[in-house]
Every structure is written in structure tokens, then in C-alpha cells.
Design a protein around this motif. Structure first.
Motif, PDB file in Angstrom:
ATOM      1  N   THR A  80       1.189 -14.415 -22.621  1.00 48.59           N
ATOM      2  CA  THR A  80       0.858 -14.180 -23.800  1.00 48.59           C
ATOM      3  C   THR A  80       1.718 -13.166 -24.633  1.00 48.59           C
ATOM      4  OG1 THR A  80      -1.208 -14.985 -23.288  1.00 48.59           O
ATOM      5  CG2 THR A  80      -0.876 -13.932 -25.529  1.00 48.59           C
ATOM      6  N   PHE A  81       2.471 -13.488 -25.672  1.00 47.21           N
ATOM      7  CA  PHE A  81       3.022 -12.767 -26.505  1.00 47.21           C
ATOM      8  C   PHE A  81       2.403 -12.145 -27.887  1.00 47.21           C
ATOM      9  CE2 PHE A  81       6.247 -14.398 -23.779  1.00 47.21           C
ATOM     10  CZ  PHE A  81       7.336 -13.523 -23.520  1.00 47.21           C
ATOM     11  N   ARG A  82       2.382 -11.028 -28.193  1.00 43.02           N
ATOM     12  CA  ARG A  82       1.640 -10.574 -29.508  1.00 43.02           C
ATOM     13  C   ARG A  82       2.505  -9.803 -30.215  1.00 43.02           C
ATOM     14  NH1 ARG A  82      -2.297 -10.279 -25.063  1.00 43.02           N
ATOM     15  NH2 ARG A  82      -4.043 -11.549 -25.498  1.00 43.02           N
ATOM     16  N   PHE A  83       2.122 -10.029 -31.484  1.00 41.39           N
ATOM     17  CA  PHE A  83       3.145  -9.085 -32.678  1.00 41.39           C
ATOM     18  C   PHE A  83       2.088  -8.142 -32.940  1.00 41.39           C
ATOM     19  CE2 PHE A  83       4.024  -8.497 -36.913  1.00 41.39           C
ATOM     20  CZ  PHE A  83       5.502  -8.343 -37.088  1.00 41.39           C
ATOM     21  N   ARG A  84       2.876  -6.968 -33.274  1.00 46.51           N
ATOM     22  CA  ARG A  84       2.017  -5.543 -33.898  1.00 46.51           C
ATOM     23  C   ARG A  84       2.953  -5.203 -34.990  1.00 46.51           C
ATOM     24  NH1 ARG A  84      -1.821  -1.838 -33.194  1.00 46.51           N
ATOM     25  NH2 ARG A  84      -1.112   0.356 -33.879  1.00 46.51           N
ATOM     26  N   MET A  85       2.184  -4.745 -36.003  1.00 49.70           N
ATOM     27  CA  MET A  85       2.933  -4.349 -37.384  1.00 49.70           C
ATOM     28  C   MET A  85       2.395  -2.636 -37.532  1.00 49.70           C
ATOM     29  SD  MET A  85       1.040  -6.004 -40.505  1.00 49.70           S
ATOM     30  CE  MET A  85       0.912  -7.703 -39.763  1.00 49.70           C
ATOM     31  N   GLU A  86       3.098  -1.740 -37.746  1.00 50.47           N
ATOM     32  CA  GLU A  86       3.132  -0.433 -38.142  1.00 50.47           C
ATOM     33  C   GLU A  86       3.584   0.040 -39.488  1.00 50.47           C
ATOM     34  OE1 GLU A  86       4.023   2.065 -34.509  1.00 50.47           O
ATOM     35  OE2 GLU A  86       2.723   0.809 -33.225  1.00 50.47           O
ATOM     36  N   GLY A 133      -1.946  -8.683 -34.140  1.00 47.78           N
ATOM     37  CA  GLY A 133      -2.616 -10.146 -34.135  1.00 47.78           C
ATOM     38  C   GLY A 133      -3.014 -10.318 -32.506  1.00 47.78           C
ATOM     39  N   LYS A 134      -4.245 -10.276 -32.380  1.00 48.57           N
ATOM     40  CA  LYS A 134      -4.816 -10.161 -30.859  1.00 48.57           C
ATOM     41  C   LYS A 134      -4.580 -11.610 -30.057  1.00 48.57           C
ATOM     42  CE  LYS A 134      -8.079  -6.198 -31.387  1.00 48.57           C
ATOM     43  NZ  LYS A 134      -9.242  -5.877 -31.241  1.00 48.57           N
ATOM     44  N   SER A 135      -4.674 -12.571 -31.171  1.00 46.68           N
ATOM     45  CA  SER A 135      -4.792 -14.142 -30.354  1.00 46.68           C
ATOM     46  C   SER A 135      -3.352 -14.329 -29.626  1.00 46.68           C
ATOM     47  CB  SER A 135      -4.881 -14.977 -31.514  1.00 46.68           C
ATOM     48  OG  SER A 135      -3.921 -15.143 -32.407  1.00 46.68           O
ATOM     49  N   GLY A 136      -2.271 -13.925 -30.423  1.00 46.74           N
ATOM     50  CA  GLY A 136      -1.062 -14.095 -29.600  1.00 46.74           C
ATOM     51  C   GLY A 136      -0.563 -15.434 -29.489  1.00 46.74           C
ATOM     52  N   VAL A 137       0.396 -15.837 -28.713  1.00 44.64           N
ATOM     53  CA  VAL A 137       1.136 -16.881 -28.515  1.00 44.64           C
ATOM     54  C   VAL A 137       1.152 -17.184 -27.010  1.00 44.64           C
ATOM     55  CG1 VAL A 137       3.204 -16.298 -29.161  1.00 44.64           C
ATOM     56  CG2 VAL A 137       2.736 -18.750 -28.833  1.00 44.64           C
ATOM     57  N   ASN A 138       0.676 -18.294 -26.445  1.00 40.55           N
ATOM     58  CA  ASN A 138       0.868 -18.481 -24.907  1.00 40.55           C
ATOM     59  C   ASN A 138       1.946 -19.352 -24.693  1.00 40.55           C
ATOM     60  OD1 ASN A 138      -0.331 -18.156 -22.197  1.00 40.55           O
ATOM     61  ND2 ASN A 138      -0.906 -20.426 -22.545  1.00 40.55           N
ATOM     62  N   VAL A 139       2.834 -18.558 -23.680  1.00 40.79           N
ATOM     63  CA  VAL A 139       4.033 -19.270 -23.344  1.00 40.79           C
ATOM     64  C   VAL A 139       3.999 -19.760 -21.757  1.00 40.79           C
ATOM     65  CG1 VAL A 139       6.764 -19.206 -22.937  1.00 40.79           C
ATOM     66  CG2 VAL A 139       5.431 -17.970 -25.127  1.00 40.79           C
ATOM     67  N   THR A 140       4.436 -21.219 -21.708  1.00 40.96           N
ATOM     68  CA  THR A 140       4.380 -21.598 -20.074  1.00 40.96           C
ATOM     69  C   THR A 140       5.726 -22.023 -19.943  1.00 40.96           C
ATOM     70  OG1 THR A 140       2.049 -22.531 -20.325  1.00 40.96           O
ATOM     71  CG2 THR A 140       3.532 -23.187 -18.706  1.00 40.96           C
ATOM     72  N   VAL A 141       6.443 -21.527 -18.829  1.00 42.71           N
ATOM     73  CA  VAL A 141       7.558 -21.767 -18.217  1.00 42.71           C
ATOM     74  C   VAL A 141       7.569 -22.523 -17.091  1.00 42.71           C
ATOM     75  CG1 VAL A 141       9.864 -20.824 -17.455  1.00 42.71           C
ATOM     76  CG2 VAL A 141       8.494 -19.325 -19.259  1.00 42.71           C
ATOM     77  N   ILE A 142       8.280 -23.710 -17.095  1.00 43.62           N
ATOM     78  CA  ILE A 142       8.355 -24.683 -15.929  1.00 43.62           C
ATOM     79  C   ILE A 142       9.973 -24.760 -15.398  1.00 43.62           C
ATOM     80  CG2 ILE A 142       6.806 -26.130 -16.780  1.00 43.62           C
ATOM     81  CD1 ILE A 142       8.770 -28.144 -17.844  1.00 43.62           C
TER      82      ILE A 142
END
Length: 341
Positions: free
Chosen positions: A109-115, A125-134
Motif C-alpha cells: 500500500t502506497f500513501r501520500f503525505r504533504m508537509e 492520506g491514510k487510506s492509500g492505494v493498494n498495488v498488486t504485482v503479478i
């Protein structure tokens, strides 16, 4: 009352991050994670409104807060941390991340943070985006139009994908009859179609040719060729018609010439026959050479027509008998009688 309104304004301007749906990627491919964010524009301090400015952005994995010593795949402060990860966004609202040559390690899961320039503006953004590699799979081509329905000037879209994953963005290589084409996106736009677009199209991941798809055949027939074909058919029909007319005219002329020759030949025969008759037909003269007794009987039986003058002549011959003596030959008598009325 004024401070309360500022608090409402600050609350309404809270930071947000918008991620794409879960992403499926084929190992070795390039994947783009679309992302947008809305930073907090200001905060209240000592009863007054203080604006905020984003000074750092990060992408991290396996951490909900994505701060402090959490490993980052991308950090604006150290943009060369890992060249496989490229930030395509900015500091104002676009947080898109591109991952090249994606590997099994990226199945997370990749998450983005701004400061911001004040801790009040930091946000993840705690929900993030889930990546699956096949692992490697064969790509396939889908068309917006059926191959048998393609015509000149039509538009068609070819899409390179797999039956396993749905890609948000994919870097692929397109081929036509084995020759690489310039487009590198998952879709290929063709149109308006001409005969030059005819060929076998394939696609593969840009980083791995083993994923090359089965060919998709595009066949386009030029209208001009059809028109030329029609013209050729028309010319052929016209030629056959002209030949037929000429044949008919020649046949008619031949028949006319035959009839004329036949008529001339018949007329020549009639003239020849008439000439021969004129030359051979003599005046008819009736002469009776009968013995006296038979001639007398015939004369008696004839009836003289009134108003006509008839002349009769009778000649009798006595043949000489060669066995007789010469003295007797002198005594032979030749009788001739003439009668006139």
C-alpha cells in the motif's frame, strides 16, 4: 464571533488526498498512480488567520503516518532516492506517482503525505492505494470495432491489456507487422482509416517483449479501389456490349450481302435461260409426210374454220428398193398434191 467563523473556515479547508482504485500491475511494467490532494490553506494562531504553504511531499509504503524515519519511495527533499519512482505531481494539488519496472516488492500500500511550513498543515492520506504485482502474462488487444466491420474513414481504438489486471496507465510498445510504432500508451487510435492502416497489430509491455499479444488483423479496402473495380466492371460490360453490337451489325451485313448475291445470281440464270430459248426456238412449220390414202382421209376429217384460208400440201415418197433392177427405178413415182381453198 469572528474567531468562531475563522475556526469554521479552517475546518472547511482541511487537507484531503484522493487515491485511485486498487491497481493491478504486471511485473516489469510501468504503472502510474493517479493522485490529487487539497492542502490546508491556513490555520488560526492567536486569534488571527495564518496562511499555509506546502514545502515537502512524500510517498511511502507500509506506514499509516508516513513520517519521521519511515522509508519513502519518493521524497521531494531527496528526489533521487530511487529512480524507479518518479513524481509527476507538484506542490499545489497533483500527487501522481509513476513506478517503472515494477517488482514484487511493490505489492503493498502506497500513501501520500504533504508537509507545510507549519505543523498545522501536515497531512497523510491514510487510506492509500493498494498495488498488486503479478508475474508475466500475455497481453491482449481489444478493439472498439469488430475487425470485419472496419471501413475507410472509420475510427477505431485498440486497447492493450490483460485479463488479470485493469491498468490506470501502462507503458506498452505497439507493433504493426513486427515494426515498432511510436505510441507507448495502453491505447492506440487509428483513423480515419485507409488501406495503409491494414496490417497485423500486436502490443507488449515496454520493458518485456515476452508479453507480446496475439496479432489483431486490420483490413481496410479503399473506396477508390472499389470504384476502380466498378469502373473496370463497367468498362468490361461496355466492351462486351460494343462487341455484341458489332457482331450483330456484321452478321446483318453478311446476311444482306448473301441475299444480294443470291438475287444477282438468280437474275443471271434467268437471263441466260431466256437467251438460250430465244436462240434455239425456231418458227414452227407443220408438214405432213403421209401416203396419199392416209392424207386424203385426214383431209376429209378436217373441218375448215370459217373465214380462214387453209392450204394443204401432201407429199408422198416411194422408197427405192436396192434389190430391184435399175430399169425399174425409173418407174418410181413421187406423189405431191397441193390443195388450195
Amino acid at each position: 464571533m469572528y474567531s468562531f467563523m475563522l475556526l469554521l473556515t479552517g475546518a472547511a479547508a482541511a487537507a484531503t488526498v484522493s487515491y485511485p482504485d486498487p491497481v493491478c500491475a504486471v511485473r516489469g511494467s510501468t504503472v502510474v498512480l493517479p493522485c490529487t490532494f487539497t492542502p490546508q490553506s491556513s490555520f488560526t494562531q492567536g486569534g488571527r488567520l495564518v496562511p499555509l504553504k506546502i514545502i515537502r511531499v512524500r510517498w511511502c509504503v507500509n506506514h499509516e503516518i508516513c513520517q519521521l524515519t519511515t522509508p519513502s519511495v519518493y521524497d521531494s527533499k531527496t528526489p533521487t532516492a530511487n529512480p524507479r519512482y518518479k513524481y509527476l505531481g507538484d506542490m499545489t494539488g497533483n500527487c501522481t506517482l509513476q513506478i517503472s519496472d515494477i517488482q514484487e516488492i511493490d505489492s503493498t500500500t502506497f500513501r501520500f503525505r504533504m508537509e507545510a511550513d507549519n505543523r498545522a498543515g501536515h497531512f497523510t492520506g491514510k487510506s492509500g492505494v493498494n498495488v498488486t504485482v503479478i508475474d508475466f502474462v500475455k497481453m491482449k488487444i481489444q478493439s472498439s470495432e469488430a475487425a470485419e466491420d472496419l471501413n475507410q474513414n472509420q475510427h477505431v481504438t485498440l486497447t492493450c491489456s490483460t485479463s488479470v489486471c485493469n491498468f490506470h496507465q501502462l507503458e506498452v510498445t505497439w507493433f504493426k507487422d513486427g515494426n515498432a510504432l511510436l505510441p507507448s500508451g495502453p491505447t492506440l487510435q487509428l483513423g480515419p482509416l485507409t488501406a495503409k492502416d491494414s496490417g497485423n497489430y500486436t502490443c507488449a509491455l515496454k520493458t518485456n517483449q515476452k508479453t507480446t499479444s496475439l496479432p489483431f488483423a486490420v483490413r481496410v479496402e479503399e473506396e477508390e479501389e472499389e470504384e476502380e473495380k466498378g469502373l473496370l466492371d463497367t468498362d468490361r460490360s461496355d466492351t462486351l456490349l460494343i462487341l455484341g453490337v458489332l457482331f450483330g451489325v456484321l452478321l446483318l451485313l453478311s446476311l444482306i450481302l448473301f441475299l444480294i448475291r443470291r438475287k444477282v445470281s438468280a437474275a443471271g440464270k434467268e437471263q441466260t435461260a431466256g437467251g438460250e430459248m430465244d436462240q434455239k426456238q425456231p418458227d414452227i412449220i407443220y408438214s405432213n409426210f403421209l401416203p396419199p390414202a392416209e392424207r386424203q382421209q385426214e383431209v376429209e376429217q378436217e373441218v375448215e374454220p370459217e373465214g380462214e384460208e387453209v392450204s394443204y400440201a401432201s407429199v408422198q415418197f416411194r422408197h427405192t428398193n436396192p434389190a430391184r433392177a435399175p430399169e425399174q427405178e425409173a418407174g418410181d413415182v413421187i406423189y405431191s398434191s397441193l390443195a388450195s381453198k
